[in-house]
Design an enzyme around this catalytic site. Structure first.
Site, PDB file in Angstrom:
ATOM      1  N   ASN A  11      39.330  46.606  37.085  1.00 27.08           N
ATOM      2  CA  ASN A  11      37.885  46.341  37.077  1.00 27.08           C
ATOM      3  C   ASN A  11      37.648  45.110  37.946  1.00 27.08           C
ATOM      4  O   ASN A  11      37.924  43.988  37.529  1.00 27.08           O
ATOM      5  CB  ASN A  11      37.432  46.089  35.625  1.00 27.08           C
ATOM      6  CG  ASN A  11      35.973  45.654  35.557  1.00 27.08           C
ATOM      7  OD1 ASN A  11      35.229  45.768  36.537  1.00 27.08           O
ATOM      8  ND2 ASN A  11      35.566  45.164  34.398  1.00 27.08           N
ATOM      9  N   TRP A  12      37.158  45.355  39.155  1.00 27.16           N
ATOM     10  CA  TRP A  12      36.978  44.241  40.101  1.00 27.16           C
ATOM     11  C   TRP A  12      35.731  43.412  39.798  1.00 27.16           C
ATOM     12  O   TRP A  12      35.515  42.371  40.418  1.00 27.16           O
ATOM     13  CB  TRP A  12      36.893  44.783  41.536  1.00 27.16           C
ATOM     14  CG  TRP A  12      38.211  45.239  42.093  1.00 27.16           C
ATOM     15  CD1 TRP A  12      39.417  45.314  41.442  1.00 27.16           C
ATOM     16  CD2 TRP A  12      38.461  45.689  43.438  1.00 27.16           C
ATOM     17  NE1 TRP A  12      40.391  45.785  42.289  1.00 27.16           N
ATOM     18  CE2 TRP A  12      39.832  46.018  43.524  1.00 27.16           C
ATOM     19  CE3 TRP A  12      37.667  45.855  44.569  1.00 27.16           C
ATOM     20  CZ2 TRP A  12      40.428  46.490  44.696  1.00 27.16           C
ATOM     21  CZ3 TRP A  12      38.251  46.332  45.743  1.00 27.16           C
ATOM     22  CH2 TRP A  12      39.619  46.642  45.800  1.00 27.16           C
ATOM     23  N   LYS A  13      34.902  43.911  38.907  1.00 19.72           N
ATOM     24  CA  LYS A  13      33.647  43.213  38.568  1.00 19.72           C
ATOM     25  C   LYS A  13      32.853  42.921  39.852  1.00 19.72           C
ATOM     26  O   LYS A  13      32.813  43.760  40.736  1.00 19.72           O
ATOM     27  CB  LYS A  13      33.939  41.947  37.760  1.00 19.72           C
ATOM     28  CG  LYS A  13      34.871  42.238  36.574  1.00 19.72           C
ATOM     29  CD  LYS A  13      34.963  41.128  35.602  1.00 19.72           C
ATOM     30  CE  LYS A  13      35.966  41.486  34.529  1.00 19.72           C
ATOM     31  NZ  LYS A  13      36.036  40.520  33.453  1.00 19.72           N
ATOM     32  N   HIS A  98      31.179  47.726  28.924  1.00 19.86           N
ATOM     33  CA  HIS A  98      31.994  46.510  29.045  1.00 19.86           C
ATOM     34  C   HIS A  98      31.283  45.376  28.301  1.00 19.86           C
ATOM     35  O   HIS A  98      30.055  45.300  28.288  1.00 19.86           O
ATOM     36  CB  HIS A  98      32.175  46.149  30.526  1.00 19.86           C
ATOM     37  CG  HIS A  98      33.208  45.078  30.715  1.00 19.86           C
ATOM     38  ND1 HIS A  98      32.928  43.749  30.511  1.00 19.86           N
ATOM     39  CD2 HIS A  98      34.518  45.148  31.054  1.00 19.86           C
ATOM     40  CE1 HIS A  98      34.028  43.037  30.719  1.00 19.86           C
ATOM     41  NE2 HIS A  98      35.011  43.870  31.053  1.00 19.86           N
ATOM     42  N   GLU A 100      30.773  42.465  28.999  1.00 19.96           N
ATOM     43  CA  GLU A 100      29.858  41.648  29.820  1.00 19.96           C
ATOM     44  C   GLU A 100      28.494  42.328  29.945  1.00 19.96           C
ATOM     45  O   GLU A 100      27.486  41.658  30.134  1.00 19.96           O
ATOM     46  CB  GLU A 100      30.487  41.377  31.195  1.00 19.96           C
ATOM     47  CG  GLU A 100      31.616  40.358  31.087  1.00 19.96           C
ATOM     48  CD  GLU A 100      32.652  40.430  32.194  1.00 19.96           C
ATOM     49  OE1 GLU A 100      32.418  41.105  33.211  1.00 19.96           O
ATOM     50  OE2 GLU A 100      33.720  39.813  32.013  1.00 19.96           O
ATOM     51  N   GLU A 168      39.181  46.070  24.114  1.00 19.34           N
ATOM     52  CA  GLU A 168      39.127  44.797  24.837  1.00 19.34           C
ATOM     53  C   GLU A 168      38.499  43.728  23.941  1.00 19.34           C
ATOM     54  O   GLU A 168      37.270  43.565  23.934  1.00 19.34           O
ATOM     55  CB  GLU A 168      38.259  44.937  26.082  1.00 19.34           C
ATOM     56  CG  GLU A 168      38.793  45.899  27.112  1.00 19.34           C
ATOM     57  CD  GLU A 168      38.394  45.474  28.519  1.00 19.34           C
ATOM     58  OE1 GLU A 168      39.282  45.314  29.353  1.00 19.34           O
ATOM     59  OE2 GLU A 168      37.187  45.277  28.763  1.00 19.34           O
ATOM     60  N   GLY A 174      39.581  37.325  30.163  1.00 17.34           N
ATOM     61  CA  GLY A 174      39.500  36.220  31.113  1.00 17.34           C
ATOM     62  C   GLY A 174      39.834  34.864  30.514  1.00 17.34           C
ATOM     63  O   GLY A 174      39.538  33.826  31.107  1.00 17.34           O
ATOM     64  N   SER A 214      43.289  39.685  29.483  1.00 13.42           N
ATOM     65  CA  SER A 214      44.316  38.771  29.992  1.00 13.42           C
ATOM     66  C   SER A 214      45.687  39.437  30.169  1.00 13.42           C
ATOM     67  O   SER A 214      46.728  38.848  29.854  1.00 13.42           O
ATOM     68  CB  SER A 214      44.420  37.530  29.094  1.00 13.42           C
ATOM     69  OG  SER A 214      43.191  36.836  29.101  1.00 13.42           O
ATOM     70  N   GLY A 235      41.174  43.065  34.439  1.00 14.40           N
ATOM     71  CA  GLY A 235      40.122  42.380  35.167  1.00 14.40           C
ATOM     72  C   GLY A 235      40.709  41.507  36.266  1.00 14.40           C
ATOM     73  O   GLY A 235      41.101  41.989  37.337  1.00 14.40           O
ATOM     74  N   GLY A 236      40.807  40.213  35.997  1.00 20.22           N
ATOM     75  CA  GLY A 236      41.233  39.226  36.997  1.00 20.22           C
ATOM     76  C   GLY A 236      42.471  39.619  37.799  1.00 20.22           C
ATOM     77  O   GLY A 236      42.471  39.518  39.038  1.00 20.22           O
TER      78      GLY A 236
END
Ligand code: PEP
Length: 253
Positions: A11-13, A98, A100, A168, A174, A214, A235-236
């Site tokens: 997930n590159w956001k 998600h 977010e 998640e 993150g 993470s 994610g990251g």
């Protein structure tokens, strides 16, 4: 132990900030694709990069997807993208719910509507669920059960197997703090129990359950060896090809 083909989803956001960088990251992952033949690799870039990445994604097994979708086909919905639009540019899955987005007000009902629409278009919904914090009394299970139930209650049982759930925990996204193997194993059993109540044990076993929060090259192997997971939502680390590929390798069977 799970026997299905593992999935690793990036997930590159809202990253990276240029198409050039997006192409560089994607091409680096693509170059290593022979190494991950046992795992399905799926990437959700910002939707605006989808046409270009789709063009360079010829002859690979990598799937491209989106991070959200509007459930309606077209109309007066400023700033939104519909399923037929992203499908034309190669999207085969969509992340839905998600944290977010839920944090910006997306409700369980809206998530369920999107899942129904995705399934109708034969696009895989990757439904994110997870608690913001854990309490000693285990009330967070009630919260997660409500997230799962709101989706399952709207979908025909025969289509349950086409849904992917990504557990998640919000406190792990993150933050560098991942859930423990025990947390994940317990949650996987819980999710399966909820699905079993709606359908059957066989159906519950068919639904893929991922973990996100993470995950990196250094912890993916141990988490995956728990045997509770079908893969990861990342994610990251998905923006760092070496790290992302290490996660993929950790799941390659
Ligand atoms: C995510 O946002 O879906 C996620 C799992 O992020 P990270 O891997 O950076 O914790």
């Amino acid at each position: 132990m799970k026997h299905s083909q593992p999935l690793v989803i990036g997930n590159w956001k809202m990253n990276p900030i240029s198409l050039l960088d997006a192409k560089k990251i994607f091409s680096e992952i693509k170059r290593s694709q022979k190494k991950f033949s046992g795992t399905s690799v799926m990437i959700a870039p910002p939707a605006i990069y989808l046409p270009d990445l789709s063009r360079i994604n010829k002859n690979t097994s990598i799937q491209l997807g989106v991070q959200n979708i509007n459930p309606l086909p077209s109309g007066a919905h400023t700033g939104e993208l519909s399923l037929p639009m992203v499908q034309e540019f190669g999207a085969t899955f969509s992340i839905i719910g998600h944290s977010e987005r839920r944090g910006n007000g997306e409700t369980n009902d809206e998530v369920a509507l999107k899942v129904v629409s995705l399934l109708k278009h034969r696009i895989t919904p990757v439904v994110c669920i997870g608690e913001s914090e854990r309490d000693e009394a285990g009330n967070f299970f009630v919260f997660i059960e409500a997230q799962i139930k709101s989706v399952l209650s709207q979908v025909p049982k025969t289509r349950y197997k086409d849904i992917v759930f990504a557990y998640e925990p919000i406190w792990a996204i993150g933050t560098g703090k991942n859930a423990t193997i025990d947390d994940i194993m317990e949650m996987q059993l819980f999710i399966q129990k909820v699905i079993t109540k709606f359908a059957s044990r066989t159906t519950a076993n068919q639904i893929k359950i991922l973990y996100g929060g993470s995950v990196h090259g250094g912890n993916a192997g141990l988490l995956f060896q728990s045997g509770a997971l079908d893969g990861f939502l990342v994610g990251g680390a998905s923006l760092k090809p070496t790290e992302f590929l290490a996660i993929v390798t950790a799941t390659t069977i």
